[in-house]
Design a protein around this motif. Structure first.
Motif, mmCIF file in Angstrom:
data_model
loop_
_atom_site.group_PDB
_atom_site.id
_atom_site.type_symbol
_atom_site.label_atom_id
_atom_site.label_comp_id
_atom_site.label_asym_id
_atom_site.label_seq_id
_atom_site.Cartn_x
_atom_site.Cartn_y
_atom_site.Cartn_z
ATOM 1 N N CYS A 39 39.068 1.990 27.424
ATOM 2 C CA CYS A 39 40.307 1.204 27.357
ATOM 3 C C CYS A 39 40.070 -0.225 27.834
ATOM 4 O O CYS A 39 40.659 -1.167 27.307
ATOM 5 N N CYS A 42 39.202 -3.417 25.677
ATOM 6 C CA CYS A 42 40.233 -4.186 24.966
ATOM 7 C C CYS A 42 41.428 -4.551 25.834
ATOM 8 O O CYS A 42 42.291 -5.293 25.404
ATOM 9 N N HIS A 43 41.514 -3.979 27.019
ATOM 10 C CA HIS A 43 42.659 -4.257 27.892
ATOM 11 C C HIS A 43 42.172 -4.616 29.282
ATOM 12 O O HIS A 43 41.181 -4.072 29.760
ATOM 13 N N GLU A 50 41.399 -7.923 23.191
ATOM 14 C CA GLU A 50 41.874 -7.469 21.875
ATOM 15 C C GLU A 50 43.277 -6.877 21.980
ATOM 16 O O GLU A 50 44.081 -7.018 21.090
ATOM 17 N N LYS A 60 57.140 -5.009 29.084
ATOM 18 C CA LYS A 60 57.814 -4.630 27.835
ATOM 19 C C LYS A 60 58.592 -3.322 28.009
ATOM 20 O O LYS A 60 59.669 -3.162 27.469
ATOM 21 N N TYR A 61 58.020 -2.401 28.791
ATOM 22 C CA TYR A 61 58.627 -1.077 28.906
ATOM 23 C C TYR A 61 59.492 -0.903 30.150
ATOM 24 O O TYR A 61 60.024 0.165 30.389
ATOM 25 N N HIS A 74 51.234 7.018 21.910
ATOM 26 C CA HIS A 74 50.357 5.903 21.529
ATOM 27 C C HIS A 74 48.885 6.202 21.839
ATOM 28 O O HIS A 74 48.016 5.901 21.034
ATOM 29 N N HIS A 90 43.919 3.150 16.894
ATOM 30 C CA HIS A 90 43.856 2.895 18.326
ATOM 31 C C HIS A 90 43.025 3.972 19.013
ATOM 32 O O HIS A 90 42.997 5.124 18.578
HETATM 33 C C1 HEC Z 1 39.413 -1.558 20.204
HETATM 34 C C2 HEC Z 1 40.391 -2.109 21.124
HETATM 35 C C3 HEC Z 1 41.271 -1.195 21.950
HETATM 36 C C4 HEC Z 1 40.893 -0.152 22.749
HETATM 37 C C5 HEC Z 1 39.489 0.394 22.988
HETATM 38 C C6 HEC Z 1 42.101 0.329 23.392
HETATM 39 N N1 HEC Z 1 43.186 -0.400 22.971
HETATM 40 FE FE1 HEC Z 1 45.080 -0.179 23.592
HETATM 41 N N2 HEC Z 1 45.715 -1.582 22.274
HETATM 42 C C7 HEC Z 1 44.876 -2.332 21.457
HETATM 43 C C8 HEC Z 1 45.688 -3.232 20.647
HETATM 44 C C9 HEC Z 1 45.173 -4.225 19.613
HETATM 45 C C10 HEC Z 1 47.027 -2.989 21.017
HETATM 46 C C11 HEC Z 1 48.291 -3.668 20.464
HETATM 47 C C12 HEC Z 1 48.927 -2.779 19.464
HETATM 48 C C13 HEC Z 1 50.184 -3.357 18.904
HETATM 49 O O1 HEC Z 1 50.943 -3.997 19.627
HETATM 50 O O2 HEC Z 1 50.421 -3.142 17.713
HETATM 51 C C14 HEC Z 1 47.000 -1.960 22.051
HETATM 52 C C15 HEC Z 1 48.123 -1.482 22.690
HETATM 53 C C16 HEC Z 1 48.103 -0.614 23.764
HETATM 54 C C17 HEC Z 1 49.256 -0.241 24.552
HETATM 55 C C18 HEC Z 1 50.686 -0.746 24.342
HETATM 56 C C19 HEC Z 1 51.380 0.036 23.278
HETATM 57 C C20 HEC Z 1 52.776 -0.417 23.062
HETATM 58 O O3 HEC Z 1 53.563 0.391 22.546
HETATM 59 O O4 HEC Z 1 53.130 -1.545 23.407
HETATM 60 C C21 HEC Z 1 48.821 0.618 25.512
HETATM 61 C C22 HEC Z 1 49.642 1.306 26.588
HETATM 62 C C23 HEC Z 1 47.412 0.801 25.308
HETATM 63 N N3 HEC Z 1 47.001 0.044 24.246
HETATM 64 C C24 HEC Z 1 46.623 1.614 26.096
HETATM 65 C C25 HEC Z 1 45.286 1.866 25.845
HETATM 66 C C26 HEC Z 1 44.528 2.884 26.524
HETATM 67 C C27 HEC Z 1 45.067 3.802 27.608
HETATM 68 C C28 HEC Z 1 43.285 2.834 25.998
HETATM 69 C C29 HEC Z 1 42.114 3.755 26.317
HETATM 70 C C30 HEC Z 1 42.340 5.150 26.004
HETATM 71 C C31 HEC Z 1 43.257 1.771 25.009
HETATM 72 N N4 HEC Z 1 44.505 1.219 24.936
HETATM 73 C C32 HEC Z 1 42.138 1.394 24.280
HETATM 74 C C33 HEC Z 1 43.510 -2.268 21.414
HETATM 75 C C34 HEC Z 1 42.721 -1.339 22.075
#
Ligand code: HEC
Length: 111
Positions: A39, A42-43, A50, A60-61, A74, A90
């Motif tokens: 995670c 990208c975060h 990303e 937001k939430y 999600h 995702h």
């Molecule tokens: C390859 C990149 C990438 C990885 C790895 C990734 N994310 Fe994300 N994530 C994103 C992107 C891009 C968005 C924005 C999606 C959107 O707003 O449409 C996002 C959005 C989210 C959100 C917000 C969703 C919402 O409804 O606003 C959460 C929570 C989240 N990710 C958690 C995680 C978690 C937990 C992990 C690990 C399991 C993870 N992400 C791994 C790219 C990634």
């Protein structure tokens, strides 16, 4: 007086749960699962990579009663997200234990 450990444990759990009126977040476990699941590639908590920073997600939430459920979907169903203009699945969280996953989501939502 003999100490009753089971009663003491119930007391401690009740105390932990009463913090903020919700289950206490185990930050260490949350970070471990986030790292294991990639995670943090990208975060981050407060810098946009990303994906949106977790602080922004929390904002937001805020006040939305179904936030944890929405985010559970999600991170467990790989919805399509846009990364650099390209649609990608995702990342799915690398755990099958809902308690572990909710702990991670609560940590995100508490940022
Ligand atoms: C390859 C990149 C990438 C990885 C790895 C990734 N994310 Fe994300 N994530 C994103 C992107 C891009 C968005 C924005 C999606 C959107 O707003 O449409 C996002 C959005 C989210 C959100 C917000 C969703 C919402 O409804 O606003 C959460 C929570 C989240 N990710 C958690 C995680 C978690 C937990 C992990 C690990 C399991 C993870 N992400 C791994 C790219 C990634």
């Amino acid at each position: 007086m003999r100490l009753d450990w089971s009663a003491a444990c119930v007391g401690i759990v009740a105390l932990l749960v009463s913090v903020n009126g919700r289950a206490a977040v185990d930050e260490e476990a949350a970070l471990e699962l986030a790292k294991k699941s990639n995670c943090l590639k990208c975060h981050s908590v407060d810098v946009k990579k990303e994906g949106p920073p977790y602080r922004e997600v929390a904002k937001k939430y805020r006040g939305k009663p179904d936030a944890e459920k929405t985010l559970y979907t999600h991170v467990t169903t790989a919805p399509k997200v846009k990364i650099d203009g390209e649609e990608e699945d995702h990342q799915i969280v690398k755990s099958k234990k809902s308690a572990e996953i909710y702990n991670l989501l609560r940590w995100i939502l508490s940022q």
